[in-house]
Scaffold this motif. Structure first.
Motif, PDB file in Angstrom:
ATOM      1  N   GLN A 243       0.852  -1.172   0.000  1.00  0.00           N
ATOM      2  CA  GLN A 243       0.000   0.000   0.000  1.00  0.00           C
ATOM      3  C   GLN A 243       0.889   1.223   0.000  1.00  0.00           C
ATOM      4  OE1 GLN A 243      -2.578   0.619   3.397  1.00  0.00           O
ATOM      5  NE2 GLN A 243      -3.970   1.876   2.197  1.00  0.00           N
ATOM      6  N   SER A 244       0.903   1.915  -1.126  1.00  0.00           N
ATOM      7  CA  SER A 244       1.643   3.161  -1.209  1.00  0.00           C
ATOM      8  C   SER A 244       0.790   4.264  -0.611  1.00  0.00           C
ATOM      9  CB  SER A 244       1.994   3.475  -2.668  1.00  0.00           C
ATOM     10  OG  SER A 244       2.744   2.412  -3.228  1.00  0.00           O
ATOM     11  N   LEU A 245       1.431   5.369  -0.281  1.00  0.00           N
ATOM     12  CA  LEU A 245       0.743   6.472   0.391  1.00  0.00           C
ATOM     13  C   LEU A 245      -0.469   6.916  -0.414  1.00  0.00           C
ATOM     14  CD1 LEU A 245       0.949   8.317   2.864  1.00  0.00           C
ATOM     15  CD2 LEU A 245       2.184   9.948   1.442  1.00  0.00           C
ATOM     16  N   GLY A 246      -1.646   6.884   0.234  1.00  0.00           N
ATOM     17  CA  GLY A 246      -2.866   7.341  -0.413  1.00  0.00           C
ATOM     18  C   GLY A 246      -3.445   6.390  -1.436  1.00  0.00           C
ATOM     19  N   GLN A 247      -2.862   5.188  -1.517  1.00  0.00           N
ATOM     20  CA  GLN A 247      -3.332   4.220  -2.505  1.00  0.00           C
ATOM     21  C   GLN A 247      -3.989   3.021  -1.829  1.00  0.00           C
ATOM     22  OE1 GLN A 247      -2.980   4.950  -5.884  1.00  0.00           O
ATOM     23  NE2 GLN A 247      -2.256   6.885  -5.023  1.00  0.00           N
ATOM     24  N   GLY A 248      -4.633   2.204  -2.640  1.00  0.00           N
ATOM     25  CA  GLY A 248      -5.235   0.979  -2.125  1.00  0.00           C
ATOM     26  C   GLY A 248      -4.230  -0.146  -2.042  1.00  0.00           C
ATOM     27  N   LEU A 249      -4.726  -1.328  -1.830  1.00  0.00           N
ATOM     28  CA  LEU A 249      -3.879  -2.508  -1.711  1.00  0.00           C
ATOM     29  C   LEU A 249      -3.539  -3.044  -3.099  1.00  0.00           C
ATOM     30  CD1 LEU A 249      -5.634  -4.390   1.217  1.00  0.00           C
ATOM     31  CD2 LEU A 249      -3.635  -2.920   1.309  1.00  0.00           C
ATOM     32  N   GLU A 250      -2.256  -3.145  -3.356  1.00  0.00           N
ATOM     33  CA  GLU A 250      -1.771  -3.629  -4.650  1.00  0.00           C
ATOM     34  C   GLU A 250      -1.226  -5.038  -4.483  1.00  0.00           C
ATOM     35  OE1 GLU A 250       1.571  -1.408  -6.016  1.00  0.00           O
ATOM     36  OE2 GLU A 250       1.769  -2.528  -7.891  1.00  0.00           O
TER      37      GLU A 250
ATOM     38  N   LEU B 265      -8.736 -13.543   4.379  1.00  0.00           N
ATOM     39  CA  LEU B 265      -7.316 -13.286   4.564  1.00  0.00           C
ATOM     40  C   LEU B 265      -7.093 -12.675   5.941  1.00  0.00           C
ATOM     41  CD1 LEU B 265      -6.241 -11.613   1.183  1.00  0.00           C
ATOM     42  CD2 LEU B 265      -6.200 -14.016   1.814  1.00  0.00           C
ATOM     43  N   THR B 266      -6.063 -13.160   6.615  1.00  0.00           N
ATOM     44  CA  THR B 266      -5.634 -12.545   7.858  1.00  0.00           C
ATOM     45  C   THR B 266      -4.331 -11.821   7.585  1.00  0.00           C
ATOM     46  OG1 THR B 266      -6.675 -14.299   9.172  1.00  0.00           O
ATOM     47  CG2 THR B 266      -5.029 -12.928  10.263  1.00  0.00           C
ATOM     48  N   PHE B 267      -4.323 -10.539   7.848  1.00  0.00           N
ATOM     49  CA  PHE B 267      -3.167  -9.711   7.515  1.00  0.00           C
ATOM     50  C   PHE B 267      -2.258  -9.519   8.725  1.00  0.00           C
ATOM     51  CE2 PHE B 267      -3.698  -7.917   3.290  1.00  0.00           C
ATOM     52  CZ  PHE B 267      -5.024  -8.198   3.016  1.00  0.00           C
ATOM     53  N   GLY B 268      -0.999  -9.333   8.419  1.00  0.00           N
ATOM     54  CA  GLY B 268      -0.060  -8.859   9.421  1.00  0.00           C
ATOM     55  C   GLY B 268      -0.150  -7.344   9.517  1.00  0.00           C
ATOM     56  N   ALA B 269       0.622  -6.784  10.435  1.00  0.00           N
ATOM     57  CA  ALA B 269       0.592  -5.331  10.649  1.00  0.00           C
ATOM     58  C   ALA B 269       1.366  -4.571   9.582  1.00  0.00           C
ATOM     59  CB  ALA B 269       1.132  -4.995  12.040  1.00  0.00           C
ATOM     60  N   GLY B 270       2.154  -5.289   8.791  1.00  0.00           N
ATOM     61  CA  GLY B 270       2.861  -4.645   7.697  1.00  0.00           C
ATOM     62  C   GLY B 270       4.280  -4.242   8.040  1.00  0.00           C
ATOM     63  N   SER B 271       5.068  -4.070   7.006  1.00  0.00           N
ATOM     64  CA  SER B 271       6.426  -3.534   7.110  1.00  0.00           C
ATOM     65  C   SER B 271       6.467  -2.236   6.326  1.00  0.00           C
ATOM     66  CB  SER B 271       7.456  -4.511   6.524  1.00  0.00           C
ATOM     67  OG  SER B 271       7.551  -5.687   7.283  1.00  0.00           O
ATOM     68  N   ARG B 272       6.748  -1.157   7.043  1.00  0.00           N
ATOM     69  CA  ARG B 272       6.801   0.149   6.371  1.00  0.00           C
ATOM     70  C   ARG B 272       8.219   0.361   5.848  1.00  0.00           C
ATOM     71  NH1 ARG B 272       3.844   4.629   6.120  1.00  0.00           N
ATOM     72  NH2 ARG B 272       2.376   3.822   7.664  1.00  0.00           N
TER      73      ARG B 272
END
Lengths: 118, 113
Positions: free
Chosen positions: A37-44, A107-114
């Motif tokens: 997910q880029s800034l201001g964008q949806g999930l790619e 889907l179960t998501f993780g918290a993400g890596s920024r």
């Protein structure tokens, strides 16, 4: 584990360096996904692993991106020669084996890596 | 080609009122639809889903409606609470494709106290 774990939670790197992002899915989940997910964008969508099948790499934006999943569990997303446009939150998700029951479709998501590329 | 569209990037609603988030899709092969909620600095969490054989699914304050002929689904939250303020993603599954989950761009909901 109880949830999807991702590391590192934050990564700042210089342009041109390689980075590795790790995902540890829920135990027993055969499907694993990477999204960003880029800034201001949806999930790619980036890449999808299902069991022992060949991964669906159709979402990888360039050949600088690659991912592997070892032993059907942990996955590593590697970005080589990072560019500033790679800056995003990289999300990993897992789900159980595809099937007709409802739980297979979640889907179960993780918290993400920024990732921040300077 | 964006297969799942959420045309409203943001929505503001007063606390206690109904929030309606909309989603349109183009692929008639989608057979399962989901809504996810995302708070800042967290991963998306599953909220509610609906199979293409149904037109409504309700779970507490959340109801999802599916209109297959219009290729449109909506999420209703009533009554809206400040804690509902988040980004909501619509997602669809096409079992014919390996990656089989397509997400919309999201709608940011703000529930005002």
């Amino acid at each position: 584990g109880a949830g999807v774990s991702q590391s590192p939670s934050n990564k700042v790197t210089e342009k041109g360096k390689d980075v590795e992002l790790r995902c540890d899915p829920i135990s027993g989940h055969t499907a694993l996904y990477w999204y960003r997910q880029s800034l201001g964008q949806g999930l790619e969508f980036l890449i999808y692993f299902q069991g022992n099948s060949a991964p669906d790499k159709s979402g990888l934006p360039s050949d600088r991106f690659s991912a592997e999943r070892t032993g059907g569990s942990v996955s590593t997303l590697t970005i080589q020669r990072t560019q500033q446009e790679d800056s995003a939150v990289y999300l990993c998700a897992s789900s159980s084996k595809k099937g007709s029951f409802a739980g297979a479709n979640v889907l179960t998501f993780g918290a993400g890596s920024r990732l921040t590329v300077l | 080609d964006q297969q799942v569209k959420q045309n409203s990037p943001s929505l503001s609603v007063q606390e206690g009122r109904i929030s309606i988030l909309n989603c349109d899709y183009t692929n008639s092969m989608f057979d399962y639809f989901l809504w996810y909620k995302k708070y800042p600095a967290e991963g998306p969490t599953f909220l509610i889903s609906i199979s293409s054989i149904k037109d409504k699914n309700e779970d507490g304050r959340f109801t999802v409606f599916l209109n297959k002929s219009a290729k449109h689904l909506s999420l209703h939250i009533v009554p809206s609470q400040p804690g509902d303020s988040a980004v909501y993603f619509c997602a669809a599954r096409d079992d014919n494709y390996g990656q089989n989950f397509v997400f919309g761009p999201g709608t940011r909901l703000s529930v005002l106290p």
